[in-house]
Design an enzyme around this catalytic site. Structure first.
Site, mmCIF file in Angstrom:
data_model
loop_
_atom_site.group_PDB
_atom_site.id
_atom_site.type_symbol
_atom_site.label_atom_id
_atom_site.label_comp_id
_atom_site.label_asym_id
_atom_site.label_seq_id
_atom_site.Cartn_x
_atom_site.Cartn_y
_atom_site.Cartn_z
ATOM 1 N N ASP A 80 3.745 1.980 -4.814
ATOM 2 C CA ASP A 80 3.105 2.910 -5.525
ATOM 3 C C ASP A 80 2.713 2.160 -6.689
ATOM 4 O O ASP A 80 4.023 2.137 -7.472
ATOM 5 C CB ASP A 80 3.659 4.394 -5.764
ATOM 6 N N VAL A 81 1.592 1.799 -7.078
ATOM 7 C CA VAL A 81 1.422 0.800 -8.148
ATOM 8 C C VAL A 81 1.578 1.689 -9.347
ATOM 9 O O VAL A 81 1.677 0.801 -10.428
ATOM 10 C CB VAL A 81 0.101 0.214 -8.096
ATOM 11 N N LYS B 2 -11.628 2.236 -15.379
ATOM 12 C CA LYS B 2 -12.258 1.096 -14.741
ATOM 13 C C LYS B 2 -12.550 0.276 -16.030
ATOM 14 O O LYS B 2 -12.458 -0.849 -16.024
ATOM 15 C CB LYS B 2 -13.259 1.357 -13.912
ATOM 16 N N ASP C 45 0.902 -1.275 0.016
ATOM 17 C CA ASP C 45 0.000 0.073 -0.020
ATOM 18 C C ASP C 45 0.882 1.196 0.139
ATOM 19 O O ASP C 45 1.948 0.915 0.501
ATOM 20 C CB ASP C 45 -0.928 -0.030 1.213
ATOM 21 N N THR D 217 -16.213 1.963 2.091
ATOM 22 C CA THR D 217 -14.544 2.170 2.014
ATOM 23 C C THR D 217 -14.305 3.591 2.422
ATOM 24 O O THR D 217 -15.105 4.297 2.421
ATOM 25 C CB THR D 217 -14.123 1.788 0.751
ATOM 26 N N TYR E 235 -12.681 8.570 -14.126
ATOM 27 C CA TYR E 235 -12.722 7.130 -13.209
ATOM 28 C C TYR E 235 -13.419 6.119 -14.087
ATOM 29 O O TYR E 235 -12.968 4.911 -14.133
ATOM 30 C CB TYR E 235 -13.489 7.316 -12.075
#
Length: 264
Positions: free
Chosen positions: A65-66, A176, A44, A207, A172
């Site tokens: 950091d992906v 996705k 994370d 979340t 966004y």
């Protein structure tokens, strides 16, 4: 008799969960531990969140950091060096855009049209794409490299917004939708190596991301009935099913998990 949730479906498994410091990722990591995984690596960008959430579980914590491919590859190399294999990868890391949510809310309150796309900055677009789409590419690519010798299961968290797009949230939704298409294409390729790749597409879920959603945007109805938000554990249940041998015949699926808000 097949195993069900809570009966050790992941006994002895080595797993990696990105975005495991909170929300869905944290719930997935906890459930993997509860179902017998011998080691769960939790990655994370906010490493402190991971430490607070997981404490002394049999987890290994990394700040990753992906959107940085070298950082992703480094954690994969660390896992392989320590364990010799990687059985399960759950990619739950992702971001939303609170600025856009505020614009949507303000327009709704004022009764004016939502005017976001014309004012969407390059920085806003790139932030969402670099984490949600590029990050998925980095994690899935690295996972495939790690799993090719022995096979494994990858589950990616997509979003129902890829189908039921929210007005004023194009970046966004686009990120996705691209994640879904990318993963389904990869799934057809890597099944030849014994790797199963599937997605869960949650609807609204309680979340940290949802906590930033204004209340005016939260209430939706199906058949005149208010639809409650899912819990992170409910989404994690779906994830663990797809990662388990119970889903051994499921490849390239996008599992809608949205309490019937819509179907496709």
């Amino acid at each position: 008799m097949s195993l069900t949730a809570g009966q050790g479906r992941f006994e002895g498994a080595v797993a990696l969960v990105t975005g495991g410091g909170s929300g869905i990722g944290a719930a997935v990591a906890a459930q993997l531990v509860g179902e017998g995984a011998s080691r769960v690596y939790v990655a994370d960008i906010a490493a402190e969140n991971v430490r607070r959430r997981h404490g002394d579980d049999p987890t290994m914590i990394s700040r990753v950091d992906v959107s940085d491919p070298e950082a992703v590859d480094a954690v994969m190399a660390e896992i392989l060096a320590a364990e010799g294999r990687l059985d399960v990868v759950v990619h739950a890391a992702g971001v939303d855009d609170p600025e856009s949510k505020k614009i949507i809310t303000d327009a709704a309150a004022a009764g004016t049209p939502i005017d976001l796309t014309a004012n969407l900055t390059d920085a806003q677009w790139r932030r969402v794409m670099s984490v949600n789409l590029d990050g998925t590419f980095h994690v899935v690519r690295s996972a495939v490299r790690a799993m090719k010798p022995k096979g494994g299961a990858i589950v990616v968290i997509g979003s129902s917004s890829a189908f039921d797009t929210l007005i004023g949230y194009p970046h966004y939704a686009a990120s996705k939708a691209a994640v879904h298409a990318f993963c389904q294409a990869v799934a057809k390729e890597v099944v030849a190596f014994g790797i199963r790749l599937n997605l869960v597409a949650p609807g609204p879920t309680e979340t940290g991301m949802a906590a930033r959603t204004p209340e005016e945007l939260k209430v939706q109805w199906v058949n005149n009935t208010p639809v409650p938000y899912a819990t992170s554990d409910e989404i994690a249940d779906n994830v663990l099913f797809l990662a388990s041998e119970q889903a051994r015949n499921v490849v390239g699926a996008v599992l809608l998990s949205n309490r019937g808000r819509f179907t496709v």
